[in-house]
Design an enzyme around this catalytic site. Structure first.
Site, PDB file in Angstrom:
ATOM      1  N   LYS A 191       1.005  -1.087   0.174  1.00 55.12           N
ATOM      2  CA  LYS A 191      -0.002   0.029   0.005  1.00 55.12           C
ATOM      3  C   LYS A 191       0.924   1.169  -0.167  1.00 55.12           C
ATOM      4  O   LYS A 191       1.379   1.591   0.935  1.00 55.12           O
ATOM      5  CB  LYS A 191      -0.703   0.079   1.109  1.00 55.12           C
ATOM      6  CG  LYS A 191      -2.115   1.044   0.855  1.00 55.12           C
ATOM      7  CD  LYS A 191      -2.764   1.671   2.094  1.00 55.12           C
ATOM      8  CE  LYS A 191      -1.909   2.805   2.769  1.00 55.12           C
ATOM      9  NZ  LYS A 191      -1.854   4.070   1.717  1.00 55.12           N
ATOM     10  N   GLU A 266       9.581   2.055  10.756  1.00 57.61           N
ATOM     11  CA  GLU A 266      10.752   3.116  10.346  1.00 57.61           C
ATOM     12  C   GLU A 266       9.925   4.491  10.417  1.00 57.61           C
ATOM     13  O   GLU A 266       8.992   4.702   9.575  1.00 57.61           O
ATOM     14  CB  GLU A 266      11.182   2.787   8.886  1.00 57.61           C
ATOM     15  CG  GLU A 266      12.491   3.154   8.736  1.00 57.61           C
ATOM     16  CD  GLU A 266      12.723   4.515   8.397  1.00 57.61           C
ATOM     17  OE1 GLU A 266      12.734   5.564   9.478  1.00 57.61           O
ATOM     18  OE2 GLU A 266      12.899   4.918   7.284  1.00 57.61           O
ATOM     19  N   CYS A 300      13.284  11.281   6.849  1.00 57.14           N
ATOM     20  CA  CYS A 300      13.300  10.996   8.271  1.00 57.14           C
ATOM     21  C   CYS A 300      14.516  11.138   8.670  1.00 57.14           C
ATOM     22  O   CYS A 300      14.871  11.173  10.082  1.00 57.14           O
ATOM     23  CB  CYS A 300      12.640   9.295   8.404  1.00 57.14           C
ATOM     24  SG  CYS A 300      13.848   8.318   7.241  1.00 57.14           S
ATOM     25  N   GLU A 399       9.526  16.908  14.867  1.00 54.54           N
ATOM     26  CA  GLU A 399       9.789  16.760  13.290  1.00 54.54           C
ATOM     27  C   GLU A 399       9.021  17.648  12.575  1.00 54.54           C
ATOM     28  O   GLU A 399       7.552  17.514  12.293  1.00 54.54           O
ATOM     29  CB  GLU A 399       9.535  15.338  12.900  1.00 54.54           C
ATOM     30  CG  GLU A 399       9.860  14.976  11.520  1.00 54.54           C
ATOM     31  CD  GLU A 399      10.010  13.347  11.321  1.00 54.54           C
ATOM     32  OE1 GLU A 399       8.784  12.977  11.345  1.00 54.54           O
ATOM     33  OE2 GLU A 399      10.711  12.955  10.669  1.00 54.54           O
TER      34      GLU A 399
END
Ligand code: TXE
Length: 508
Positions: A191, A266, A300, A399
């Protein structure tokens, strides 16, 4: 040819891609039927394709197809040589279409072509080559210490893997999951992000000629709360491998807990980039800029918290801001573009909002922080740097996921280690120093999954990549993926039969 003309030519890559993106179940694309969602080009805001969302029924069909292919199909038992052939065919197909895939990725994500063509698409292909080679050498264990027994430890495919990908490096990151899952004999339901499904859909077209048995790879498309939730909550899957936001990871782990199913996560990061005063100034500067502005800052592993030691701090920040303001912002397909648009209007607004949040917390804007004059149609925003004096401020802890650097000044080694570790994330860390002892000392105590010393990010797929703390669970890379996508089985066989205690027998 001008940059603009070249960009128009590259937009032809769209012609080969599916304009109506649908799922792929049991060997074929399904007919468009789900809710229609627009896929945008973030450089223009225009719709370039339509995604037909996979509902719970379609997800169920995809999982059943993968389940059937795993339980009854040839793939899990296929010999290594045949599996390698398939993986290499996929590698070759990606490389043969690298220009087209790179243009498509740039159109859909806004990431400059130099980066998609130079790094992400070749990496996507290499993922398949790497795991084709890796499985040649993968081995089990044998113990003979238990007298009279052979104890064998072998690895078997995990089963049906749900592979949920992000929007920042769609093909590069999703292909790592797919290559590893296939290499170890699994079947999959993939997906991609609902915002960036184009290159993965194109890969499914290309994989049609690569020799995969029916049902081994399946594709579903759609939003997280619809398609993603139906997939990660489906009883027919055996694990989820996910790359995306920490909050989404938490939700998926909650869904998996019901079935006691494993996951590889992750997730996000707010990685420290530590520049000591004995660093090679120019290299550290180049590395810091690349570490936070590559991939439009939507990475990331971005080194987005930059700590500079006081004696060089002012000079470093000045040089950083001067270079930052010369970064070429433009059409991702344009020749020489270094920074493209944010993925969507929300990410663009998020960048601008964090300037206000930072100022409210006492931080100083060093440069950027605004929309780009004359580029109002796409989601463009200036690369931004702020100076903060409070590591606990939201600016330093959250973040932002855009081209946004937050500076802090430090005095001592112990102090900066403490500050760097004062974070809920632990994905990566960067250290710039000419002192060998200091490099090792700091690398040893940073609580992160990867440390880069005197270099911006480089990946060696043999090594582990993943996060401490809320940056994730599990490791990608050779052995990490082997652990992720296989079950371990222990088999004990007596070579010299030992007497078995006879319950109810004469020795009872
Ligand atoms: O990603 P999401 P979002 C970070 C970054 C960003 C934040 C949010 O900070 O600002 O995450 O981004 C699917 N069950 N990263 O919200 O939602 C979704 O459809 C199953 C870091 O856009 O995490 C997509 O395919 N699946 C990052 C995928 O999860 C679900 C990369 C990722 O989307 C789901 C991207 C659900 N309940 C964002 N909800 C990195 N680690 O590189 C969503 N999804």
């Amino acid at each position: 040819m001008t940059g603009a003309e070249a960009a128009i030519g590259l937009r032809d890559a769209l012609a080969a891609a599916p304009r109506n993106v649908t799922g792929f179940v049991a060997g074929g694309f399904v007919r468009p039927h789900g809710e229609a969602l627009p896929i945008a080009d973030p450089a223009t805001g225009q719709t370039v394709a339509i995604l037909h969302e996979s509902d719970a029924h379609e997800v169920d069909a995809a999982v059943r197809a993968a389940r059937h292919a795993f339980d009854h199909g040839p793939w899990p038992k296929t010999g290594i040589a045949a599996r390698q052939q398939v993986l290499m065919a996929i590698h070759d197909a990606i490389m043969a279409h690298a220009d087209e895939l790179a243009a498509l990725e740039s159109i859909n994500t806004g990431v400059p072509l130099a980066q998609t063509r130079g790094m992400h698409i070749p990496r996507a292909a290499y993922n398949f080559k790497f795991f084709a080679e890796y499985i040649n050498h993968s081995a089990g264990e044998l113990y003979q210490q238990e007298e009279g027994f052979l104890t064998l430890v072998s690895r078997e495919p995990m089963g049906v893997c749900a592979l949920i990908g992000p929007w920042n490096v769609p093909l590069g990151l999703t292909s790592m999951k797919l290559a590893a899952a296939l290499a170890f004999g699994n079947t999959c339901v993939v997906k991609p992000s609902e915002m960036t499904p184009l290159t993965v859909a194109r890969l499914f077209q290309l994989m049609g000629d690569c020799g995969l048995p029916e049902g081994v790879v399946n594709l579903v498309n759609g939003r997280g709360h619809v398609t993603g939730a139906a997939l990660s909550g489906h009883p027919g899957i055996d694990m989820v491998s996910f790359t995306g936001g920490t909050e989404t990871g938490r939700a998926i782990m909650g869904a998996l807990a019901k079935g006691i199913k494993g996951s590889a996560m992750e997730l996000g990061g707010k990685s420290a980039n530590i520049v000591f005063d004995d660093a090679d100034f120019d290299r550290a500067l180049d590395g810091a800029l690349l570490g936070v502005f590559a991939n439009n800052g939507q990475m990331c592993l971005a080194g987005s918290r930059i700590f500079v030691q006081r004696p060089i701090a002012e000079r470093f920040m000045e040089a950083f801001v001067a270079r930052m303001q010369s970064i070429r912002i433009g059409d991702p397909l344009g020749v020489g573009t270094e920074l493209g648009p944010m993925i969507n209007a929300a990410q663009k607004q998020r960048m601008i909002d964090y300037v206000g949040i930072g100022e409210g917390e006492g931080a100083t804007l060093l440069g950027g922080g605004k929309t780009v004059p004359g580029m109002a149609t796409g989601y463009f925003v200036q690369p931004t740097a702020m100076l903060s004096h409070d590591n606990r401020a939201r600016l330093c802890q959250e973040e932002i996921f855009g081209p946004f650097a937050t500076f802090q000044v430090f005095d001592e080694e112990d102090e900066v280690v403490w500050l760097a570790n004062e974070s809920r994330f632990g994905l990566a860390g960067y250290v710039w120093t000419e002192g060998l002892g200091r490099a090792h000392r700091v690398a040893q105590v940073l609580r992160t999954g990867t440390i880069w010393v005197n270099t911006p990010m480089v990946r060696d797929l043999r090594s582990a990549f993943g996060g401490y703390k809320e940056s994730g669970i599990g490791r990608e890379g050779g052995r990490g993926c082997e652990a992720m996508y296989t079950e371990i089985k222990t088999t004990m066989i007596p070579v010299t039969p030992r007497p078995i205690h006879k319950l109810g027998g004469s020795n009872a």
